[in-house]
Design a protein around this motif. Structure first.
Motif, PDB file in Angstrom:
ATOM      1  N   SER A   1       0.850  -1.181   0.000  1.00 37.74           N
ATOM      2  CA  SER A   1       0.000   0.000   0.000  1.00 37.74           C
ATOM      3  C   SER A   1       0.896   1.245   0.000  1.00 37.74           C
ATOM      4  O   SER A   1       2.076   1.167   0.342  1.00 37.74           O
ATOM      5  CB  SER A   1      -0.877  -0.030   1.249  1.00 37.74           C
ATOM      6  OG  SER A   1      -1.278   1.261   1.632  1.00 37.74           O
TER       7      SER A   1
ATOM      8  N   SER B   1       0.241   3.603   1.988  1.00 35.74           N
ATOM      9  CA  SER B   1       0.246   4.043   3.387  1.00 35.74           C
ATOM     10  C   SER B   1       1.237   3.158   4.108  1.00 35.74           C
ATOM     11  O   SER B   1       0.943   2.016   4.429  1.00 35.74           O
ATOM     12  CB  SER B   1      -1.129   3.859   4.021  1.00 35.74           C
ATOM     13  OG  SER B   1      -2.097   4.479   3.219  1.00 35.74           O
ATOM     14  N   PRO B   2       2.447   3.676   4.344  1.00 36.69           N
ATOM     15  CA  PRO B   2       3.537   2.785   4.746  1.00 36.69           C
ATOM     16  C   PRO B   2       3.372   2.184   6.127  1.00 36.69           C
ATOM     17  O   PRO B   2       2.826   2.807   7.030  1.00 36.69           O
ATOM     18  CB  PRO B   2       4.763   3.687   4.689  1.00 36.69           C
ATOM     19  CG  PRO B   2       4.257   5.073   4.740  1.00 36.69           C
ATOM     20  CD  PRO B   2       2.874   5.073   4.195  1.00 36.69           C
TER      21      PRO B   2
ATOM     22  N   GLU C   1      -6.658  11.470   3.897  1.00 32.17           N
ATOM     23  CA  GLU C   1      -6.303  10.369   4.796  1.00 32.17           C
ATOM     24  C   GLU C   1      -5.528  10.892   6.015  1.00 32.17           C
ATOM     25  O   GLU C   1      -5.452  10.237   7.043  1.00 32.17           O
ATOM     26  CB  GLU C   1      -5.447   9.390   3.998  1.00 32.17           C
ATOM     27  CG  GLU C   1      -5.153   8.073   4.636  1.00 32.17           C
ATOM     28  CD  GLU C   1      -4.090   7.318   3.833  1.00 32.17           C
ATOM     29  OE1 GLU C   1      -4.322   7.066   2.639  1.00 32.17           O
ATOM     30  OE2 GLU C   1      -3.026   7.022   4.391  1.00 32.17           O
TER      31      GLU C   1
ATOM     32  N   ASP D   1     -14.977   5.282   9.453  1.00 33.35           N
ATOM     33  CA  ASP D   1     -13.931   6.293   9.529  1.00 33.35           C
ATOM     34  C   ASP D   1     -13.244   6.386   8.171  1.00 33.35           C
ATOM     35  O   ASP D   1     -13.389   5.512   7.321  1.00 33.35           O
ATOM     36  CB  ASP D   1     -12.925   5.962  10.636  1.00 33.35           C
ATOM     37  CG  ASP D   1     -12.262   4.637  10.415  1.00 33.35           C
ATOM     38  OD1 ASP D   1     -11.337   4.585   9.596  1.00 33.35           O
ATOM     39  OD2 ASP D   1     -12.686   3.651  11.044  1.00 33.35           O
TER      40      ASP D   1
ATOM     41  N   GLU E   1     -10.239   6.064   6.997  1.00 32.07           N
ATOM     42  CA  GLU E   1      -9.329   5.009   6.532  1.00 32.07           C
ATOM     43  C   GLU E   1     -10.093   3.796   6.019  1.00 32.07           C
ATOM     44  O   GLU E   1      -9.815   3.280   4.938  1.00 32.07           O
ATOM     45  CB  GLU E   1      -8.395   4.578   7.670  1.00 32.07           C
ATOM     46  CG  GLU E   1      -7.292   5.576   7.932  1.00 32.07           C
ATOM     47  CD  GLU E   1      -6.408   5.179   9.089  1.00 32.07           C
ATOM     48  OE1 GLU E   1      -6.777   4.226   9.813  1.00 32.07           O
ATOM     49  OE2 GLU E   1      -5.362   5.820   9.268  1.00 32.07           O
ATOM     50  N   THR E   2     -11.068   3.349   6.817  1.00 32.78           N
ATOM     51  CA  THR E   2     -11.868   2.197   6.404  1.00 32.78           C
ATOM     52  C   THR E   2     -12.614   2.525   5.116  1.00 32.78           C
ATOM     53  O   THR E   2     -12.680   1.713   4.191  1.00 32.78           O
ATOM     54  CB  THR E   2     -12.882   1.827   7.500  1.00 32.78           C
ATOM     55  OG1 THR E   2     -12.201   1.800   8.748  1.00 32.78           O
ATOM     56  CG2 THR E   2     -13.515   0.484   7.255  1.00 32.78           C
TER      57      THR E   2
ATOM     58  N   ALA F   1     -10.220   2.415   2.096  1.00 33.90           N
ATOM     59  CA  ALA F   1      -9.839   1.031   1.773  1.00 33.90           C
ATOM     60  C   ALA F   1     -11.013   0.316   1.125  1.00 33.90           C
ATOM     61  O   ALA F   1     -10.858  -0.429   0.159  1.00 33.90           O
ATOM     62  CB  ALA F   1      -9.396   0.300   3.033  1.00 33.90           C
ATOM     63  N   ASP F   2     -12.207   0.594   1.637  1.00 36.38           N
ATOM     64  CA  ASP F   2     -13.430  -0.010   1.114  1.00 36.38           C
ATOM     65  C   ASP F   2     -13.673   0.383  -0.334  1.00 36.38           C
ATOM     66  O   ASP F   2     -13.984  -0.456  -1.183  1.00 36.38           O
ATOM     67  CB  ASP F   2     -14.598   0.476   1.988  1.00 36.38           C
ATOM     68  CG  ASP F   2     -15.483  -0.674   2.404  1.00 36.38           C
ATOM     69  OD1 ASP F   2     -15.189  -1.811   1.990  1.00 36.38           O
ATOM     70  OD2 ASP F   2     -16.457  -0.416   3.130  1.00 36.38           O
TER      71      ASP F   2
ATOM     72  N   ARG G   1     -11.474   1.522  -2.535  1.00 34.27           N
ATOM     73  CA  ARG G   1     -10.456   0.992  -3.444  1.00 34.27           C
ATOM     74  C   ARG G   1     -10.609  -0.515  -3.639  1.00 34.27           C
ATOM     75  O   ARG G   1     -10.519  -1.014  -4.757  1.00 34.27           O
ATOM     76  CB  ARG G   1      -9.061   1.291  -2.908  1.00 34.27           C
ATOM     77  CG  ARG G   1      -8.688   2.765  -3.047  1.00 34.27           C
ATOM     78  CD  ARG G   1      -7.331   2.994  -2.430  1.00 34.27           C
ATOM     79  NE  ARG G   1      -6.884   4.369  -2.536  1.00 34.27           N
ATOM     80  CZ  ARG G   1      -6.317   5.027  -1.523  1.00 34.27           C
ATOM     81  NH1 ARG G   1      -6.161   4.443  -0.350  1.00 34.27           N
ATOM     82  NH2 ARG G   1      -5.901   6.257  -1.693  1.00 34.27           N
ATOM     83  N   TYR G   2     -10.848  -1.232  -2.547  1.00 37.31           N
ATOM     84  CA  TYR G   2     -11.046  -2.674  -2.698  1.00 37.31           C
ATOM     85  C   TYR G   2     -12.317  -2.962  -3.486  1.00 37.31           C
ATOM     86  O   TYR G   2     -12.400  -3.941  -4.238  1.00 37.31           O
ATOM     87  CB  TYR G   2     -11.075  -3.389  -1.338  1.00 37.31           C
ATOM     88  CG  TYR G   2      -9.758  -4.058  -1.015  1.00 37.31           C
ATOM     89  CD1 TYR G   2      -9.294  -5.119  -1.796  1.00 37.31           C
ATOM     90  CD2 TYR G   2      -8.977  -3.628   0.047  1.00 37.31           C
ATOM     91  CE1 TYR G   2      -8.087  -5.731  -1.521  1.00 37.31           C
ATOM     92  CE2 TYR G   2      -7.761  -4.234   0.327  1.00 37.31           C
ATOM     93  CZ  TYR G   2      -7.328  -5.285  -0.459  1.00 37.31           C
ATOM     94  OH  TYR G   2      -6.132  -5.891  -0.196  1.00 37.31           O
TER      95      TYR G   2
END
Lengths: 75, 717
Positions: B62, B64-65, B211, B243, B245-246, B249-250, B252-253
């Protein structure tokens, strides 16, 4: 139920993820997101860590991390 | 000629380095990323009228390291100078790989996908509609099989075409709400940062701002309004119930799995894969650990049984014919005696030491690379994690530590399998407590002199003591410095794969070259320093008069409470910091003052060359025999050191059994040798860890030896 409580072979759906922001973010980046199916493939011989299948690949995590993943058991 | 800069990114375990090796052949340059210990690989090659410059980024899941590796990847992708991104994708694991691809698309740079391991995907019965994938994402995708070199030329053509025509990936829709927010953020950003170019208006940057990636915002030097961002993220939380971040991710996935549903069709009946079959044994509840230990035993045996005869070969060649020829040559030019001594004992021996490490490092790197690229390393970590994490490291640390019993130096290199900096440092720090092969000659001499009847017990005690000290130090460090918090362990278990010979070779060769260049000069310099200490003032009458003897006399009182407070022991220990077996040879030199000089035989160049070749053949035979002999591990079988004979009697005069034991324990634990130190400098970039190790290990050695000697005396030994 928590992911850490499942036996090997159990199938579940992820409900929510708690935990520290960095670890939570990593779990999400690895595809562990609410609504996804997850299968507990194996538990290590010494009881920890565990191997799960998510989005078609194998991932291992410690029980400590699996404590933070809330799931509902399928079937 | 036009230069095209290509940055290579991708998830770990996608065959990225195999692809790079296949593309670049032998033209790979390996260095470190500035300021960190992460490997940086670059390659340059000509392709028609273009000069293609490849820069390989560390693997990342990702942008986001989560590790230093991923931070380097993120920083370079956002701020580095490049023309096109090449993303290596594991075709058997499309969904998670596309999650990363989608983040790369957000950067708004030309992008080419290598659908690698395409043969494996076919074997699984996967059908991937490559044209449709290209159309959906607006990128070029080339199917490759890096292990067989398939698709490489087409990939180069695609890279040139995409870079030349500046073909940009599609701007995917992130849903009405988020797209609207991003647009609003873009306007705001332009207002606040009028001086910035339009590359900063890519949604990649906007999403990073949203983010809240402060590190990157600072790196890009952009001004943002915290209040505005908070307002937007709160809006998202309220509307979508997640939130930020979730939510991201949601989204993009969601896109990734949407694409996968369209382009990938899997067979209805899923075949049981080879990986699953193998893991039934390798990760089996009862068999897993015994099989692991068996494999580790084989690994250790292969590494050192094969390498050791060649170590002897290098040693014999250098100290035999090479020294003889150089001696003769020095006589011919009538060099003064100090100069011949400096060249023979200082320089040539030093070169011999450097070269004698090559077989061991080579074998270890070869086998560690094999474990790593076959996928077993991840299983080893999975099996051993529970045990290893109690002392602050993780499962993978087991392997460098195990190799430490053969030699600590390759262990330092092998510790690269640990990506977490803290775990890597701690592992390297603990490795010297594993009693290496070089300490064995010391034990052998002392055991033969004092414990001939109980040699096995004493040897076993020493090895176990080393392990116990490592565990205790690990636990204390873990509690004290890291408050008992382990780094998280979220690790992919990749499918088992056959590594290519080229990968094994390239990796091993790089390490050897690295060792010779980075460590060679240091070892040479230190060997010369030791020579100076031993030989100055020139030709000391009595070894006690040399600088080494004087320093030894000065520090010897420190060792009095340990039972060996004489100058000879102190001087030998000092010299032993070069390599621990030197303790014995220095003692022999001191006690025997005049050693029989080796006669310089007739110089017959051809005859000597023939001997070298014959010796090489003999050592190869020995290596083969070693591997197939089931009895014992060669490195643990004491050889009778020639210098020992006269020495044993002298030692019995200077030591009691108790002080001999205390001395052996001290040799086991004190000051890790210089070559180890130089390897840590080469790997970690500074001597800091070595400095700490010298102080702490010596202090621990002192305390343990003190306890053993004083308790022993109390008990009346």
């Amino acid at each position: 139920m928590k992911l850490a409580e499942l036996n090997s072979g159990a199938k579940a759906r992820i409900v929510s993820i708690r935990g520290k922001s960095g670890i939570k973010k990593r779990l999400q980046d690895m595809g562990i997101l609410p609504g996804e199916e997850i299968v507990v493939q194996k538990v290590a011989p010494l009881g920890d860590p565990i191997e799960v299948i998510v989005r078609g690949y194998s991932l291992s995590l410690r029980k400590g991390e699996a404590e933070d993943i809330e799931v509902e058991v399928l079937e | 000629m036009k230069e095209i800069r290509i940055v290579v990114a991708g998830n770990p375990n996608t065959g990225k380095s195999t692809l790079i090796n296949a593309i670049s052949g032998a033209k790979l340059q390996v260095g470190n990323w500035p300021g960190v210990t992460v490997e940086k690989k670059e390659a340059e090659l000509t392709f028609f009228d273009y000069k293609l410059k490849f820069i390989d980024l560390p693997g990342a899941y990702s942008l986001s390291p989560f590790s230093i590796e991923e931070k380097i990847a993120r920083d370079f992708l956002f701020t580095g100078a490049y023309d096109v991104i090449l993303c290596v994708v594991d075709s058997t694991n499309l969904e998670r790989n596309l999650y990363f691809v989608i983040q790369l698309m957000e950067l708004g740079k030309p992008l080419v996908l290598a659908l690698n391991m395409f043969d494996e995907a076919k074997k699984l019965g996967y059908k991937i509609d490559v044209k449709l994938l290209e159309g959906l994402l607006g990128v070029r995708a080339v199917t490759t099989v890096a292990t067989k070199g398939e698709g490489i030329d087409e990939l180069k053509r695609a890279l040139v075409e995409v870079a030349e025509r500046k073909i940009l990936p599609k701007r995917l829709s992130y849903g009405e709400d988020l797209d609207f927010i991003l647009e609003r953020l873009r306007v705001k950003l332009r207002e606040m940062n009028p001086e910035l170019g339009k590359e900063f208006h890519q949604i990649g940057v906007l999403l990073k701002i949203l983010e809240g990636d402060r590190e990157l915002i600072e790196l890009l030097k952009i001004k943002v309004s915290e209040e505005e961002i908070r307002e937007l993220t709160e809006h998202i939380e309220k509307v979508h119930g997640e939130d930020i971040e979730t939510f991201l991710a949601d989204v993009r996935y969601g896109l990734a799995s949407g694409v996968v549903k369209q382009v990938l069709s899997k067979p209805e009946i899923r075949k049981i894969t080879l990986t699953e079959r193998l893991d039934r044994v390798f990760l089996n509840r009862y068999l897993g650990i015994p099989v692991f230990l068996l494999l580790m035993w084989i690994l250790f045996k292969l590494a050192f049984d094969i390498a050791n005869p060649y170590v002897d070969f290098v040693d014999e060649t250098i100290s035999g014919p090479v020294a003889k020829w150089s001696g003769a040559l020095l006589e011919v030019v009538s060099a003064p005696s100090w100069l011949s001594s400096l060249i023979l004992d200082g320089v040539i021996t030093g070169v011999g030491i450097v070269l004698s490490f090559l077989p061991v490092i080579g074998m270890v790197m070869l086998l560690v690379t094999l474990l790593e690229s076959s996928g077993y390393m991840a299983r080893a970590a999975f099996l051993m994690d529970r045990i290893m994490r109690t002392f602050g490291v993780q499962g993978k640390s087991f392997i460098p530590m195990l190799l430490g019993f053969g030699c600590n130096v390759p262990s330092v290199y092998a510790s690269r399998v640990l990506t977490e900096e803290k775990e890597r440092r701690l592992t390297i720090f603990l490795v010297p407590f594993m009693s290496c092969g070089a300490r064995l000659p010391v034990y052998v001499v002392f055991i033969s002199a004092f414990f001939p009847e109980r040699s096995g017990t004493v040897l076993f005690f020493l090895y176990v003591l080393g392990i116990l000290v490592a565990i205790s130090v690990g636990i204390i460090f873990h509690r004290l410095f890291y408050k008992g918090v382990s780094s998280p362990f979220i690790m992919e278990l990749p499918p088992y794969r056959f590594p290519t010979l080229r990968d094994l070779w390239v990796h091993t060769w790089m390490k050897l070259r690295h060792f010779v260049i980075k460590a060679g000069t240091w070892i040479l310099a230190i060997n010369i320093v030791i020579w100076v200490l031993l030989n100055l003032p020139w030709k000391p009458e009595n070894p006690q008069e040399s600088l080494l003897g004087k320093i030894g006399s000065a520090i010897s009182p420190i060792f009095k409470p340990l039972g060996f407070g004489d100058w000879a022991s102190a001087s030998s220990l000092l010299a032993g910091s070069l390599a621990k077996e030197v303790v014995v040879s220095t003692m022999a030199q001191i006690y025997e003052a005049e050693r029989p000089k080796e006669e310089n035989g007739e110089i017959n160049f051809l005859e000597d060359l023939k001997d070298i070749v014959i010796n090489f053949g003999a050592k190869t035979k020995e290596a083969v025999v070693n591997v197939f002999s089931t009895f014992g591990i060669a490195t643990l079988e004491p050889e009778g050191p020639e210098e020992a004979e006269g020495l044993l009697g002298r030692l019995q005069g200077h030591f009691t059994p108790l002080s001999a034991l205390s001395f052996m324990v001290f040799v086991l634990l004190y000051w890790p040798c210089f070559v180890y130190g130089i390897a840590t400098k080469a790997e970690l970039g500074s001597f800091k860890l070595y400095g700490q190790a010298i102080l702490l290990h010596t202090a621990i050695a002192w305390i343990v030896s003190f306890l053993i000697y004083q308790l022993g005396r109390l008990l009346g030994f």
